[in-house]
Design a protein around this motif. Structure first.
Motif, PDB file in Angstrom:
ATOM      1  N   GLU A   1      68.090  13.961  79.267  1.00 46.50           N
ATOM      2  CA  GLU A   1      69.432  13.421  79.660  1.00 46.50           C
ATOM      3  C   GLU A   1      70.371  13.879  78.497  1.00 46.50           C
ATOM      4  O   GLU A   1      71.674  14.340  78.855  1.00 46.50           O
ATOM      5  N   LYS A   2      70.092  14.206  77.356  1.00 47.27           N
ATOM      6  CA  LYS A   2      70.785  14.595  76.231  1.00 47.27           C
ATOM      7  C   LYS A   2      71.304  15.986  76.652  1.00 47.27           C
ATOM      8  O   LYS A   2      72.471  16.552  76.363  1.00 47.27           O
ATOM      9  N   VAL A   3      70.587  16.994  77.062  1.00 53.24           N
ATOM     10  CA  VAL A   3      70.598  18.173  77.438  1.00 53.24           C
ATOM     11  C   VAL A   3      71.716  18.293  78.328  1.00 53.24           C
ATOM     12  O   VAL A   3      72.586  19.286  78.468  1.00 53.24           O
ATOM     13  N   LYS A   4      71.386  17.589  79.327  1.00 54.49           N
ATOM     14  CA  LYS A   4      72.117  17.634  80.702  1.00 54.49           C
ATOM     15  C   LYS A   4      73.759  17.126  80.259  1.00 54.49           C
ATOM     16  O   LYS A   4      74.749  17.612  80.689  1.00 54.49           O
ATOM     17  N   LEU A   5      73.793  16.114  79.130  1.00 56.12           N
ATOM     18  CA  LEU A   5      74.931  15.761  78.905  1.00 56.12           C
ATOM     19  C   LEU A   5      75.952  16.885  78.207  1.00 56.12           C
ATOM     20  O   LEU A   5      76.862  17.118  78.611  1.00 56.12           O
ATOM     21  N   GLN A   6      75.027  17.388  77.244  1.00 55.86           N
ATOM     22  CA  GLN A   6      75.712  19.027  76.798  1.00 55.86           C
ATOM     23  C   GLN A   6      76.438  19.849  77.548  1.00 55.86           C
ATOM     24  O   GLN A   6      77.000  20.624  77.394  1.00 55.86           O
ATOM     25  N   MET A   7      75.338  20.145  78.701  1.00 55.76           N
ATOM     26  CA  MET A   7      75.452  20.966  79.937  1.00 55.76           C
ATOM     27  C   MET A   7      76.778  20.615  80.583  1.00 55.76           C
ATOM     28  O   MET A   7      77.755  21.510  80.920  1.00 55.76           O
ATOM     29  N   THR A   8      77.026  19.467  80.662  1.00 57.47           N
ATOM     30  CA  THR A   8      78.169  18.810  81.609  1.00 57.47           C
ATOM     31  C   THR A   8      79.333  19.208  80.669  1.00 57.47           C
ATOM     32  O   THR A   8      80.528  19.682  81.160  1.00 57.47           O
ATOM     33  N   GLU A   9      79.277  18.932  79.335  1.00 56.34           N
ATOM     34  CA  GLU A   9      80.547  19.528  78.699  1.00 56.34           C
ATOM     35  C   GLU A   9      81.019  20.859  78.739  1.00 56.34           C
ATOM     36  O   GLU A   9      81.982  21.230  78.807  1.00 56.34           O
ATOM     37  N   LEU A  10      79.722  21.571  78.618  1.00 59.69           N
ATOM     38  CA  LEU A  10      80.021  23.165  78.735  1.00 59.69           C
ATOM     39  C   LEU A  10      80.370  23.574  80.197  1.00 59.69           C
ATOM     40  O   LEU A  10      81.571  24.494  80.315  1.00 59.69           O
ATOM     41  N   GLN A  11      80.106  22.891  81.278  1.00 63.76           N
ATOM     42  CA  GLN A  11      80.705  23.262  82.621  1.00 63.76           C
ATOM     43  C   GLN A  11      82.146  22.684  82.618  1.00 63.76           C
ATOM     44  O   GLN A  11      82.794  23.524  83.251  1.00 63.76           O
ATOM     45  N   SER A  12      82.593  21.677  82.227  1.00 67.97           N
ATOM     46  CA  SER A  12      83.968  21.070  81.925  1.00 67.97           C
ATOM     47  C   SER A  12      84.986  22.262  81.208  1.00 67.97           C
ATOM     48  O   SER A  12      86.044  22.623  81.446  1.00 67.97           O
ATOM     49  N   ASP A  13      84.206  22.814  80.450  1.00 66.46           N
ATOM     50  CA  ASP A  13      85.029  23.876  79.687  1.00 66.46           C
ATOM     51  C   ASP A  13      85.111  25.126  80.339  1.00 66.46           C
ATOM     52  O   ASP A  13      85.914  25.780  80.250  1.00 66.46           O
ATOM     53  N   HIS A  14      83.994  25.168  81.213  1.00 69.02           N
ATOM     54  CA  HIS A  14      84.059  26.519  82.077  1.00 69.02           C
ATOM     55  C   HIS A  14      85.030  26.208  83.018  1.00 69.02           C
ATOM     56  O   HIS A  14      85.761  27.078  83.415  1.00 69.02           O
ATOM     57  N   SER A  15      85.357  25.146  83.789  1.00 72.00           N
ATOM     58  CA  SER A  15      86.360  25.024  84.572  1.00 72.00           C
ATOM     59  C   SER A  15      87.685  24.812  84.034  1.00 72.00           C
ATOM     60  O   SER A  15      88.627  25.552  84.735  1.00 72.00           O
TER      61      SER A  15
END
Length: 624
Positions: free
Chosen positions: A545-559
């Motif tokens: 879950e921690k890794v997914k949360l960090q990945m979500t932040e990266l996706q928002s940066d990508h958007s």
């Protein structure tokens, strides 16, 4: 009234005079008066009371003895040999005996013997009387059964036959040097003690049953007498463990403890000074608390007495003696010997044993001034001890890593302790941390704790020193708990935090794969350990879950980057910067891992998502 003295020489059958017989014939009138003689003691005088007045005054220490010449001359060759001058009104005494063995108390007993009064020989006065009678030349040539023969017979047949009497007489010899040495009293007592120890120890079973019956008695002796006894025991072939245990007992009896008060460690300069004051127990001097010559001699003598065998004494004792040697400014050879011996048995030490206080060079054990730039602990000595240990391990040519593994835990704990010193240079810390081989540590959790403590104590450490410090640590050897802590540690450099995150991902992936293989291979074992497995799975889910949360932040940066690209597309000067940011995101291990997981889930469960992912990939290609 004067009484004439006739001194005759014995004559043999041929009429030749013999010089061996120097008996003095005392008049019968004096002998009769002597029987009624008594003694009167005053503050600083001792007077023989009889019908005949005294005609000789003798001063011993601070007491003056007023006696008659004839009883002393008849039994003491010393008084018959010297020239007795008549009393002068200005002189305080006729004869002054300097450095008389046993002092005034012993001379009083000798006077009673000369006057024919009964005396008592015991273990407390026999050595002094033997030395005093030798001083006064009370030989058999003057009288049969003179004091020399009586004390010698008592010493030989009574004292040397008893263990307790031999110890008592040996203690009484401490103030009678060099007379006891010249008369062989010390040597004969030590030889008797050694003979009794070796005989009784072999009878009662050696160290297990027979150690305490003589340890306590021998430990109360002076260091030179103790040295003679231990040397004799070595020559008799006594076990090194027994000799080492006796030396430890002697040190505990005579030398103070140097255990640091750990509750005040890490405090301010005043607290550090209090720690160093507590090192020297029982010695309260206002100006000079340095070592005495006797204490330094005792430390050096005990070290020289240690048996050469490795198992003779434990490492804890060696490190205690090393602290004593530094405190009392022992010779460099003694300090080097202790360092080498401690390196051979370093596995038996703990952290407190290695915390050796720093003393200024040439201070002879005085406290270090807090204003000087001195570290709290002497790390150079620990470095040398560690080097001796590694050299010994290489000489043994053993491929077993049990020794280095135990030392790695000890060294990491030591690093965590000295890291609290704000004056410890980073070079000394790094040198100690890099001393062990790479394969000596199975886990770097202890090393990470030490590094984190050092960074916390030194907040102003430059960035390049922080990176240099963290390079010592292998992130792949950190546990999941240590990785979770390091990932959120702001004191670590950014590159180290990224390495920790990557190592954490790899451990999680390996744990998931290992759990899957174990489940397919042996379901029965998983069912038996269901509770433990569920707990591990829950832990892994939390990490995911921690890794997914960090990945979500990266996706928002990508958007956000995509939106900025659409708005700034006509501006070619900004396109290159956007491409660089996009490439960094695509190269991120977290992003790639998340993309792979999403692609796998979408193929199996959601066919509609595959079309979206295809459009997304074509969009990425067009953008790039």
């Amino acid at each position: 009234m004067e009484i004439s003295m006739e001194q005759t020489l014995a004559t043999n059958s041929d009429g030749i005079t013999s010089e061996e017989d120097r008996r003095v014939i005392v008049p019968s009138k004096f002998i009769a008066a002597e029987a009624d003689c008594g003694f009167e003691k005053k503050e600083h005088s001792w007077l023989a009371m009889s019908q005949i007045p005294t005609d000789l005054s003798i001063q011993v220490q601070e007491i003056t003895f007023y006696v008659h010449k004839y009883p002393l001359i008849s039994k003491c060759g010393y008084f018959s040999r010297i020239e007795l001058r008549p009393q002068i009104s200005d002189a305080c005494c006729d004869v002054k005996l300097d450095n008389f063995p046993g002092g005034a108390e012993t001379f009083e007993i000798i006077l009673k013997f000369c006057y024919g009064l009964p005396i008592s020989l015991n273990v407390s006065n026999v050595a002094a009387l033997r030395c005093a009678s030798e001083f006064l030349e009370m030989t058999e040539a003057l009288e049969d059964g003179n004091l020399i023969s009586k004390t010698e017979a008592f010493f030989t047949f009574v004292v040397l036959s008893s263990w307790g009497d031999s110890i008592a007489v040996l203690k009484s010899c401490e103030t009678l040097s060099p007379w006891t040495e010249n008369l062989q009293i010390v040597r004969r007592c030590c030889d008797t003690i050694v003979w009794k120890i070796t005989g009784e120890t072999s009878t009662v079973g050696g160290l297990v049953n027979g150690e305490k019956w003589w340890f306590n008695d021998v430990s109360t002796l002076r260091i030179d007498y103790f040295t003679r006894i231990i040397t004799g025991l070595k020559a008799k072939g006594l076990k090194p463990e027994i000799i080492g245990s006796c030396i430890i007992r002697y040190k505990e009896y005579w030398l103070p403890s140097t255990e640091l008060e750990r509750e005040t460690a890490g405090s301010t300069n005043n607290g550090r000074r209090e720690i160093q004051w507590k090192i020297i127990s029982g010695r309260k001097q206002e100006e000079d608390i340095g070592p005495t010559k006797e204490q330094r001699l005792m430390v050096e003598s005990l070290v020289s007495l240690l048996p050469p065998e490795k198992e003779a004494v434990p490492c804890k004792f060696l490190l205690k003696m090393l602290k004593m040697a530094l405190l009392y400014s022992a010779s460099p050879a003694i300090i080097s010997e202790l360092e080498k011996r401690a390196g051979l048995v370093l596995e038996g030490a703990d952290v407190n044993d290695l915390l050796i206080p720093s003393y200024a060079a040439g201070d002879q054990g005085k406290l270090v001034d807090s204003t000087e730039e001195k570290t709290m602990h002497n790390t150079e000595i620990v470095q040398r001890i560690l080097e001796y240990f590694l050299m010994y391990e290489q000489q043994q040519l053993q491929q077993q890593l049990s020794g280095p593994l135990a030392i790695s835990k000890l060294l990491d704990s030591y690093l965590a302790e000295i890291a609290r010193d704000p004056k410890l240079p980073v070079t000394k810390f790094l040198f100690l941390a890099q001393s062990l081989p790479e394969n000596a540590r199975t886990s770097d959790d202890g090393l990470y704790r030490a590094i984190d403590t050092y960074l916390k104590t030194h907040p102003s450490l430059p960035d390049h020193e922080r990176r240099r410090l963290c390079k010592v640590m292998n992130c792949g050897k950190l546990s999941l708990d240590a990785c979770a802590h390091a990932a959120q540690n702001d004191r670590l450099p950014l590159r180290t935090m990224i390495e920790v995150l990557f190592a954490e991902q790899m451990k999680i992936r390996a744990a998931i794969q290992g759990s899957g293989q174990t489940e397919t291979a042996d379901k029965s074992d998983l069912e038996s350990n269901a509770s433990a497995t569920n707990k591990e799975v829950n832990t892994l889910k939390i990490e995911l879950e921690k890794v997914k949360l960090q990945m979500t932040e990266l996706q928002s940066d990508h958007s956000e980057l995509q939106k900025q690209y659409k708005k700034q597309k006509p501006k070619q000067r900004n396109s290159s910067a956007w491409k660089v940011g996009w490439r960094k995101i695509r190269k991120s291990a977290l992003f790639s891992l998340k993309a792979e997981e999403e692609e796998t889930d979408e193929r199996q469960n959601r066919p509609s998502q595959s079309r979206r992912s295809g459009l997304l990939r074509r969009r990425r290609q067009s953008v790039s």
